[in-house]
Every structure is written in C-alpha cells, then in structure tokens.
Design an enzyme around this catalytic site. Structure first.
Site, short mmCIF file in Angstrom:
data_model
loop_
_atom_site.label_atom_id
_atom_site.label_comp_id
_atom_site.label_asym_id
_atom_site.label_seq_id
_atom_site.Cartn_x
_atom_site.Cartn_y
_atom_site.Cartn_z
N PHE A 1 -48.01 -38.26 -61.81
CA PHE A 1 -48.47 -39.32 -62.73
C PHE A 1 -49.94 -39.08 -63.02
O PHE A 1 -50.78 -39.13 -62.12
CB PHE A 1 -48.29 -40.72 -62.12
CG PHE A 1 -48.62 -41.80 -63.11
CD1 PHE A 1 -47.64 -42.33 -63.95
CD2 PHE A 1 -49.92 -42.28 -63.23
CE1 PHE A 1 -47.97 -43.30 -64.89
CE2 PHE A 1 -50.25 -43.26 -64.17
CZ PHE A 1 -49.26 -43.77 -65.00
N ASP B 1 -56.27 -34.40 -59.10
CA ASP B 1 -56.28 -35.77 -59.62
C ASP B 1 -56.42 -36.69 -58.41
O ASP B 1 -55.45 -36.93 -57.69
CB ASP B 1 -54.99 -36.05 -60.40
CG ASP B 1 -54.91 -37.50 -60.90
OD1 ASP B 1 -55.65 -38.35 -60.37
OD2 ASP B 1 -54.08 -37.77 -61.78
N LYS C 1 -59.92 -45.68 -60.51
CA LYS C 1 -59.51 -46.76 -59.61
C LYS C 1 -60.65 -47.22 -58.68
O LYS C 1 -61.52 -47.95 -59.11
CB LYS C 1 -58.29 -46.30 -58.81
CG LYS C 1 -57.05 -46.19 -59.70
CD LYS C 1 -55.79 -46.04 -58.88
CE LYS C 1 -54.57 -45.85 -59.73
NZ LYS C 1 -54.00 -47.07 -60.26
C1 LIG Z 1 -52.93 -40.27 -59.77
C2 LIG Z 1 -53.22 -41.06 -61.01
N1 LIG Z 1 -53.74 -40.45 -62.07
C3 LIG Z 1 -54.03 -41.13 -63.19
C4 LIG Z 1 -53.79 -42.47 -63.30
C5 LIG Z 1 -54.11 -43.20 -64.57
O1 LIG Z 1 -55.24 -44.00 -64.37
P1 LIG Z 1 -55.55 -45.21 -65.40
O2 LIG Z 1 -54.43 -46.18 -65.25
O3 LIG Z 1 -56.88 -45.74 -64.94
O4 LIG Z 1 -55.61 -44.61 -66.75
C6 LIG Z 1 -53.23 -43.15 -62.21
C7 LIG Z 1 -52.91 -44.60 -62.31
O5 LIG Z 1 -52.11 -45.13 -61.59
C8 LIG Z 1 -52.93 -42.43 -61.03
O6 LIG Z 1 -52.39 -43.03 -59.97
#
Ligand SMILES: Cc1ncc(COP(=O)(O)O)c(C=O)c1O
Length: 395
Positions: free
Chosen positions: A131, A216, A245
């Site tokens: 994700f 990530d 986050k």
């Molecule tokens: C691992 C990871 N990458 C990217 C994102 C996307 O972040 P945002 O919701 O701030 O765009 C999330 C959100 O849950 C995530 O858990």
C-alpha cells in the site's frame, strides 16, 4: 447533538458518530461518549490526541509565521530537513503533505534517476499487497487486491513480486528497472513483515544490480516499530525513504528523503504550494524531539512487547491465531473471518481498533500508551471476542 454530515463526500463507510475531542489515548464523540483509541488517526497521532508537544509547537509557530510560500526557505523547514538528514544519514529532504505525495515524489525521483543514470530505466519493482497511497501512480505501485481494475488505465511500470521472495525480485529486475520499493512491514495488508535477513539480502541485490532501494516508512517510521525508522532493525540503509503519518503527530506533513547520489531533481521537477510550510514543519521538529528523547524508543519497544504478550495470552485463551508485527504496529489473527464484526462490536463498547483484512485485527495505539490503557483494551476485546464466540456456539 451531532452535526449534519450529509454534504461530506461519501468515500468511506463511516459510522454515524462525529468525533469532537481527543486527549491522549481517548477520543470523545458529539454525544459525549468516550472511546479508547488504538487506531490513533491511522497510526498518525504518535504522541496521542492533542499532546502538549504538538499544541505548543502549533501555537508558537502560528504566532510567528504560518506560510512563507514555497518560493522561500523558512526556519522550521531547514531545521526539520537537517534533523531527518542527520537521523537517517540520507542527505536531502523534500517536505510535503501526505504519504501518497511523498511516495509520488519517490517514484518521480527514481524515474529521473533512471533516466539520468541507468539508460532511461523507469520501472519500479513493488510488492504484492503493498500500500503506497491513493494517487494514480501510488495506486498503480500498490498491490492491494481489487485495485488492479480501478481507475484504468493504470500508470505503467510497476511489476509486482511477493514480499520475501528474493528470486522473484531478481527475475523482475531488468535493464528497465530503476528501483525496488517496499514497506518494511506491510501495515495495510494486515501487518505482514519482511524478515530482517531478507531485507539485508534485498539491499545487497539492489546494490549489485545497480538499482535504487526505496523504503516506504510512512507507517513504520517515527518510532512505530521501536526504532526511528523500521529498516534500522535490519541494519540497512535505503537510497530513498518516505515518511508521513507519525511525522506530524496528527498534522499533515510528510517527507521524501534521499541520499545525495539518488537526489537528482532539477528546479521545477517537484514542488507544491504547501510544501515545507513552517507551521507543519515546526510540529515535525517538535515531534521528532519527543520521539528521539532518551528512553522514548526503548519504552516503545517495551510497551510493544507488553501489548504483544497480552494479545498472545488472550489469543491462546480464546483459541485465536498468531500475533504479528513489531513495536506498536501489531495484528492479531482471528480464528474466523469476522474482523469487521469485531471492530463494530468493539466500537459499540467504546474501543477503536481496525480490521485491515477480514481475518485480522490491527493495533496502532499512541506510542506513549500506558500499561493501564492496554489492560483496559484487552479487557474490552476479551469481552467482545468471548461474546461473539459464545454467540457462534449457540447458533
Ligand atoms: C505504507 C503506507 N504508504 C503510504 C500511505 C499513504 O499515506 P497517506 O494516506 O498519508 O497519503 C499509507 C497510508 O496508510 C501507508 O500506510
């Protein structure tokens, strides 16, 4: 009385309650009901709801300078970039507003690097079930089941491999490959971990193949796993890291962090109106100071072990499955596929937890959650699971 929510665009199934106030591990709705929060804004409020650290930083910075425009440097922008560069050993930082935006930037950076240094390589190998966000490119990079058919046509160039399969990564790397991108722990997929040994092998493979490694760390970073960045457990260093986050402790700020050799944007390649705005950057600095204070990360590890132990004991008692994860990013595998019903029943009893998949519950409390709050959560969860088990036996 709850406000009218009818004009809020319906992009997610939400319960009818409206949240109005939060403090530490607790949040209240408009009817005055209190909930114990083990979701914390989706692993965002790393210091709990409305911590003094965030409130004070916001207040002080708001009085001084809220937005200078991205055409100018500002003090908190420079300070936060310096803190992240020093903490990661990666030299350059681009501040932005969301995890998806940070990942979109990482994808652009890897493509630029591939164009410059690898003969036009543009593909980024990503993981099944990954994700990475909800922009078009980050949805294409994600491996979330069902997303492959959404918003066609996809952004091309994201071959997928199973997490933990080094040979599959090796096969997927071609002269077109610019980078490999992954989450050290796949949070949204249900807290699925890449082993430390595999991450070390992957780091070696990407070095040998001459492609970038992108971590990530949007969910795993800023202390969530007991280290400042999740990849530290494996003793590796990526070429590019993304953060979001927890970085803002509840306010929207994210970062794209890159080594000097990967950092190849030219003027005009990347930007945005709110990027690096002083108000949010000042909060990021304050959050990092709190998370990097002596003893804080050690306490996260200890609290995570305590929570995992309590979940394991409950699971053994009630006949459920394994506890996965690290630090305060944990999941409990359920015997049946009714995690959604458990989340609803928990909500009815004043507990917020999350079901990233039908057979798992996820726990991502504030990093400073207390043992007493964990005890209270376990007690409520015990009641919910026992009741549902009993109802199933009767039926
Ligand atoms: C691992 C990871 N990458 C990217 C994102 C996307 O972040 P945002 O919701 O701030 O765009 C999330 C959100 O849950 C995530 O858990």
């Amino acid at each position: 009385m709850s406000p009218d929510v009818s004009h809020v665009m319906k992009v997610a199934a939400r319960p009818s309650i409206v949240m109005v106030e939060g403090r530490g591990s607790w949040i209240w709705d408009a009817d005055g009901r209190r909930y114990l929060d083990f979701v914390q804004g989706w692993a965002v409020n790393c210091l709990g709801h409305s911590p003094a650290v965030v409130v004070d930083a916001l207040e002080a910075q708001a009085r001084r300078l809220i937005n200078a425009s991205p055409a100018f440097y500002n003090e908190p922008m420079a300070k936060l970039a310096a803190i992240l560069a020093e903490a990661s050993g990666l030299g350059e930082v681009f501040l932005c507003n969301s995890g998806a935006e940070a990942n979109e930037g990482a994808i652009k950076l890897a493509r630029k690097w591939g164009a410059r240094h690898r003969g036009g390589a543009f593909e980024i190998v990503t993981m099944e079930h990954a994700f990475h966000g909800r922009t078009l490119a980050t949805m294409s990079a994600s491996g979330k089941p069902g997303w492959d058919r959404l918003f066609e046509p996809k952004v091309a160039g994201f071959p997928k491999v199973p997490l933990g399969d080094l040979e599959a990564v090796r096969r997927a790397i071609t002269p077109r490959t610019a980078a490999v991108m992954l989450e050290p722990i796949q949070g949204e997929a249900g807290v699925l971990m890449a082993s430390d040994a595999w991450l070390r092998d992957l780091r070696q493979l990407t070095r040998e193949a001459g492609v970038l490694l992108i971590a990530d760390e949007i969910q795993t970073g800023i202390g969530r796993t007991g280290r400042l960045f999740g990849y530290e457990h494996a003793g590796i260093e990526p070429d590019i890291m993304t953060l979001g986050k927890g970085l803002g402790g509840g306010v929207p700020i994210a970062a794209l962090v890159a080594s000097a050799s990967a950092s190849c944007f030219e003027y005009g390649d990347q930007g945005g109106t709110f990027n690096g705005a002083p108000l949010m950057a000042a909060v990021g600095c304050a959050v990092l100071e709190a998370v990097r204070a002596p003893g804080f990360l050690g306490a996260v590890t200890a609290t995570g072990e305590y929570l995992a132990g309590r979940l394991r004991a409950l699971s053994a008692e009630l006949g459920h499955g394994e506890v996965r994860g690290r630090g305060l990013l944990l999941a409990l595998a359920l015997r049946d596929r009714d995690a959604g019903k458990v989340v609803q029943a928990a909500l009815d009893r004043g507990l917020l937890i999350n079901a990233p998949r039908p057979d798992s519950l996820r726990f991502m409390p504030a990093l400073n959650v207390s043992a007493a709050e964990i005890g209270e959560m376990i007690e409520t969860l015990d009641g919910v699971l026992t009741r549902m088990g009993a109802a199933r036996c009767v039926a």
